[in-house]
Design an enzyme around this catalytic site. Structure first.
Site, mmCIF file in Angstrom:
data_model
loop_
_atom_site.group_PDB
_atom_site.id
_atom_site.type_symbol
_atom_site.label_atom_id
_atom_site.label_comp_id
_atom_site.label_asym_id
_atom_site.label_seq_id
_atom_site.Cartn_x
_atom_site.Cartn_y
_atom_site.Cartn_z
ATOM 1 N N ARG A 87 -15.582 4.334 3.688
ATOM 2 C CA ARG A 87 -16.453 5.443 4.051
ATOM 3 C C ARG A 87 -15.674 6.754 4.013
ATOM 4 N NH1 ARG A 87 -18.689 6.481 10.010
ATOM 5 N NH2 ARG A 87 -16.546 7.215 10.183
ATOM 6 N N GLU A 116 0.828 -1.210 0.000
ATOM 7 C CA GLU A 116 0.000 0.000 0.000
ATOM 8 C C GLU A 116 0.862 1.259 0.000
ATOM 9 O OE1 GLU A 116 -3.662 -0.055 2.164
ATOM 10 O OE2 GLU A 116 -3.315 1.945 2.999
ATOM 11 N N THR A 165 9.483 -8.551 -30.182
ATOM 12 C CA THR A 165 10.200 -7.325 -30.541
ATOM 13 C C THR A 165 10.527 -7.307 -32.028
ATOM 14 O OG1 THR A 165 11.276 -7.595 -28.387
ATOM 15 C CG2 THR A 165 11.996 -5.766 -29.732
ATOM 16 N N PRO A 223 1.873 11.100 -3.320
ATOM 17 C CA PRO A 223 2.927 11.992 -2.836
ATOM 18 C C PRO A 223 2.430 13.438 -2.765
ATOM 19 C CG PRO A 223 3.241 11.535 -5.145
ATOM 20 C CD PRO A 223 2.024 10.773 -4.744
ATOM 21 N N THR A 260 13.473 -10.421 -31.868
ATOM 22 C CA THR A 260 13.442 -11.240 -30.657
ATOM 23 C C THR A 260 12.265 -12.186 -30.785
ATOM 24 O OG1 THR A 260 14.310 -9.443 -29.300
ATOM 25 C CG2 THR A 260 13.232 -11.236 -28.141
ATOM 26 N N ASN A 312 17.961 6.761 -21.915
ATOM 27 C CA ASN A 312 17.932 5.632 -20.995
ATOM 28 C C ASN A 312 18.176 6.134 -19.588
ATOM 29 O OD1 ASN A 312 18.027 3.205 -19.726
ATOM 30 N ND2 ASN A 312 19.385 2.246 -21.228
ATOM 31 N N THR A 369 26.033 5.044 -29.342
ATOM 32 C CA THR A 369 25.016 3.986 -29.262
ATOM 33 C C THR A 369 23.954 4.309 -28.214
ATOM 34 O OG1 THR A 369 26.339 2.765 -27.657
ATOM 35 C CG2 THR A 369 26.658 2.221 -29.971
#
Lengths: 646, 646
Positions: free
Chosen positions: A159, A65, A575, A69, A562, A458, A483
């Site tokens: 409630r 749980e 993929t 924020p 893939t 990334n 890359t």
């Protein structure tokens, strides 16, 4: 009579037919598209079915749980906590509802949006809490409709705390949780799984423990599917409660709420709010160490572990619900010590699935968004249908534009100052950009001593799989082949392989080697000469920011990069390199140079102009080596290109 | 003006757009099913496009003309000739039309049904001839509609021979081929590709050579797509004709009709019919050897080869059309000597495709019908949609019942007496049945000295691929595991592999080991015990004639047993073991015991009762070894089973 009104605690056969007619499987059934091989029953079941299946198999589970924020930054952090804690394999998470915090709004800190993010972007089965007191029927229906639209399938009906000191029933209003349960069943039939709260010591406002049990029975018989309890401090409290529930005919799952004590003050506050009493034996331990946070937390973990063990050993408990207080350490430790935290979660597919019901058939994505799954989900959120079985033809729905880089779940976890330390306070030329890429690959600190742990494309450190290619990647990045995505070729590794495996056990996974990078037009010219030699062994797509596109792909067909072969299944190919969606990805990939990197610097500053130059002049290249059983030839292509340039 | 009315001889760009709107690609475009990777452009092009592509690529081609047979037996033979000559790679075949032979009827010897069989069951691009003279508009429209319905896409529009001696024009009737061309274009728009006849020496009834050229131009400008010529004896005859055509503006393909002289009498007859004159230099050779068939045929082959070489060398000829007279030897030899007969035809898919337009997207079939593709096509002829991409869900259209074993294209090529010699004039027990199966596998003669070259489930000798398993198959058949289908496991062989390869070059093909057999309940009981040990490595389906079904397949999903990985493509998985269609196959496989074997014997005869006993009591079993990279475990399963029985 009584049994007829009760909802899901009935025999599984009747519930199963429920599920067929209402669980959202309509999307795949009504469609004339081909069906998807069922790789992962989990994705197709509703929460109450998952719970039942786990109970039947004797497989213990846990849930977590969280509360929404207070700030946007905290939201970013909470989402990465979802990702990390999601990896441990909770059956679901739930997000609390605070009427004062505009919980149904579109604010990034609202309960609704946090739950939406958990379902859609983190792929977590999620329960949204909802309170009803002091709210109009229209408001509540509105919230529920919105929740449904966003893909939420589970509601915890509460409630809520009355607004005034002295609370009075409203005629025809929502006075109790049972009213909300009835309302949901009336208005939404069986669409939602409904959870209600149970009080092992009785609700503090109830006339008596027995009266409170009767209230719970009412809620369950009005249509709730399971119960989560308030926290408690002794296992026998819960076990007695459970027996009492069963004695009056409550047979649905009752999940104990576990609160690992994490600090003196948080305990005091929670106890005050929930009007509970801390047993004397616990007070005796805590009071003397109340200023020693670590000691209290250790004790809290001990206590929780031993209470959970007692619960699980009783044979009456199949799942544990944790009140995390949005913290990771204590809960994770308890779960690990109990042995129900998944250390090595099996990936059902190579990418992180979304839990939105309409996406449960999704089983193929373009490789481009491999490191940005949330952005992919965002850009395809308006799709009605998801490519299943194959990528589908090129006239498939267009990608949404990605203009909302500010959205908290798409933002970098790192603040501006940290990014500047990683990517350079001041750039002196394209070479300083090469260095950033190289440091990200090697994991070595940059020349100012900072490790580069993320890139605009990334937000996480290099994937384990990419590590297989580290040495070669380092070499090419140093020379300006920047890359941003890659995968090694794989010729039939077991699907249980810890690094490249995915899907059910007993299968074999395959990959074609893939490499995607930005590079200068000079390198592209040499590369194209080299690629001629490789003919159709290497498929390439080369595009600049203006969309000038060079390719040897014979048509607009996707290339599967893939795939997996499993016992008794059709081939799964999750993929692909899809030429059409590459052009949509191109827009995003180029924009990230500006949105995430250039904008760190002053306008007109040399650093910004360097990034702008790269954005304007470099090409985005992807290469696939189709000969997956042979040694990956893409590194030879790179060597040949550099040799040609020398 | 003139150019506007001309049909397809215009620039390729305009023709391409024609094709998009009318070529039948609508079926895949309108469908919401996923699209199929284009493995083989051939299947998606119409004939005139194929011709153009071959011309552009400089790839020489040939086509073959046949006439409809007189008897049902001859029809069976012609269809197997289609299969054999189809293997050499003709661009198309054509079937002539003889008004006296009820050519549009449903008789197995009608032009319509023979052409239908060629397209649908032999997968050959086919032109159906059609004559118009002495026919009503309604008759002709009816024939064309029927042809369209059957999947025929090409018509050779001819006048045909007038009924009476002295022919007179009918007002508003079909007097010339051009009327038929116009009618087709009026009524069927661009649906059909239309071919018309050209006469290198001028039509015998034309006023003059020049007048005949003008008639040809009319036919082309009325909408014909290409021309096939009457036979001729000298290459210069054709080349002059071609130049004359071009001079008056006929720019569409003109295909020379080649007639390899095969015998003295057939030559004389043909020459008489077509009112041609045989050049003196040919007569001089033939007359002295007119009673030596072999000599004449050798000479005819020589002559045809040298004429064809001259034509091809001229640079004006891209394809050659052969008048086969329904014979194989001479034409095949000419083609082989010219080097345009495909010695090693590449299989686009592991099974024989159908050329019906609605099946052009078909790319997956159940493995069960591997040796009975015509029956599979027959039983699925009513389907509107073909599983593409994957087998599709189990609620896919039902299979048609196979009650029409008598249909000539489903019948065994071998007559009853031959079958009796192969399968036994008299059976003495189940063991004599085992022996038949064993002899079929080994290729050794049976105890009466006859080779067993076909079985009820397979009208052809053992496939080369199955030969890989010969030794093991022999062993199990001897002991009563009566195999009817099998394939070895293949772990990534090149797609160009001569035995197991298929699809375009540069790919890799894979298979899971498969074994299908009939066997006794005693063996099934032992087998099931053994299979427990293999768990999910081996998927099995075991069913008897009553449909009692035992399986460990977790659900109704198909198991892909053949798949291919190609450059720049999605995965292709053309063969599956599908649990649902296995039950349809079961009906057919069991029925073949009775229809093809038991019925060879007298009712109540011991032989017949033996087959009947097997039919009633044996099980049909299929096994898949999912671990394709490892050694095929199915033989171990067999060994374990026999060991358990001992």
């Amino acid at each position: 009579m009584v049994n007829e009104t009760q909802h899901t605690c009935s025999a599984s056969s009747s519930s199963k037919s429920d599920c067929g007619s209402s669980s959202g499987s309509e999307s795949s059934k009504d469609s004339s598209r081909c069906s998807t091989p069922v790789l992962d029953a989990d994705r197709h079941e509703r929460l109450r079915e998952k719970m039942r299946r786990r109970q039947d198999s004797g497989d213990k589970w846990f849930s977590l749980e969280f509360f929404p924020p207070r700030t946007a930054n905290a939201a970013v952090n909470l989402i990465s906590r979802f990702d990390r804690m999601g990896a441990g394999g909770p059956l679901f998470i739930d997000v609390t509802w605070h009427p004062a915090g505009d919980p149904g709004s579109d604010k990034e800190t609202s309960s609704m949006i946090i739950a939406n993010t958990a379902v859609n972007y983190c792929g977590l089965e999620t329960i949204l809490h909802m309170t009803c007191c002091n709210q109009t029927k229209d408001d509540i229906t509105g919230h529920l409709q919105k929740a449904k639209r966003l893909g939420l399938k589970n509601i915890m009906a509460l409630r809520g705390d009355p607004a005034g000191e002295e609370w009075e029933e409203e005629v025809d209003g929502f006075n109790y949780a049972v009213d909300l349960v009835k309302h949901i069943r009336n208005e939404f039939d069986d669409y939602f799984d409904i959870c209600v709260a149970g009080y092992p010591k009785g609700h503090p406002e109830a006339e008596s423990y027995e009266a409170d049990l009767r209230h719970l029975k009412e809620k369950v018989f009005a249509g709730a599917d399971f119960v989560i309890t308030q926290l408690f401090f002794r296992s026998k409290t819960f076990l007695k409660f459970m027996k009492d529930c069963q004695a009056i005919g409550i047979t649905c799952p009752i999940i104990p709420g576990i609160f690992p004590i994490q600090g003196y003050h948080s305990l005091r506050q929670l106890v005050k709010l929930s009007k509970l009493e801390v047993p004397q034996e616990i007070k005796d331990v805590i009071e003397p160490i109340k200023d020693n946070d670590a000691a209290i937390r250790n004790y809290g973990v001990e206590l929780a572990v031993s209470m959970c063990r007692e619960l699980l050993d009783s044979g009456m408990v199949h799942g544990l619900h944790f009140y995390t207080l949005n913290r990771e350490v204590a809960t994770t430790e308890v779960l690990k010590r109990l042995g129900i935290w998944k250390e090595d979660p099996r990936r059902p597919l190579p990418w992180a699935v979304s839990a939105h019901p309409k996406r449960r058939v999704e089983d193929v994505r373009p490789i481009f968004w491999a490191s940005r799954p949330k952005s992919y989900i965002y850009r395809t959120q308006e799709w009605d249908d998801f490519p299943n079985g194959r990528w589908g033809n090129s006239s498939s729905p267009a990608f949404g534009e990605l203009k909302d880089y500010y959205l908290f779940y798409l933002k970098s976890k790192s603040p501006r100052e940290e990014l500047l330390k990683m990517w350079g306070e001041e750039l002196t030329g394209e070479e300083s950009v090469f260095e950033v890429f190289t440091c990200y690959i090697t994991g070595e600190p940059n020349k100012n001593g900072h490790k580069v742990t993320c890139m605009p494309w990334n937000d996480d450190p290099l994937a384990t799989e990419t590590n297989l290619l580290k040495e070669q990647l380092e070499k090419v990045n140093r020379r300006g082949i920047l890359t941003i995505n890659s995968q090694p070729n794989i010729n039939g590794k077991p699907s249980t392989d810890p690094i490249v495996g995915w899907g059910p056990s007993g299968g074999y996974v395959f990959q074609k080697a893939y490499l995607e990078f930005f590079t200068s037009s000079e390198i592209v010219t040499a590369l194209l000469k080299v690629l001629k030699k490789y003919e159709f062994r290497v498929n390439y797509h080369i595009v600049n920011v203006k969309g000038q596109n060079i390719t040897n792909a014979p048509d607009l067909q996707p290339n599967a990069v893939t795939w997996g072969i499993f016992p008794g299944r059709e081939i799964i190919q999750p993929t692909v390199v899809d030429p059409v969606s590459f052009l949509s990805w191109k827009d995003e990939a180029f924009a990230l140079w500006i949105e995430q990197w250039a904008k760190l610097y002053e306008e007109e500053s040399p650093s910004r102009m360097i990034i702008q130059y790269i954005h304007d002049n470099y090409y985005l290249v992807n290469l696939v080596d189709n000969d997956f059983p042979l040694e990956n030839c893409l590194w030879q292509v790179m060597d040949d290109t550099f040799e040609l340039l020398n």
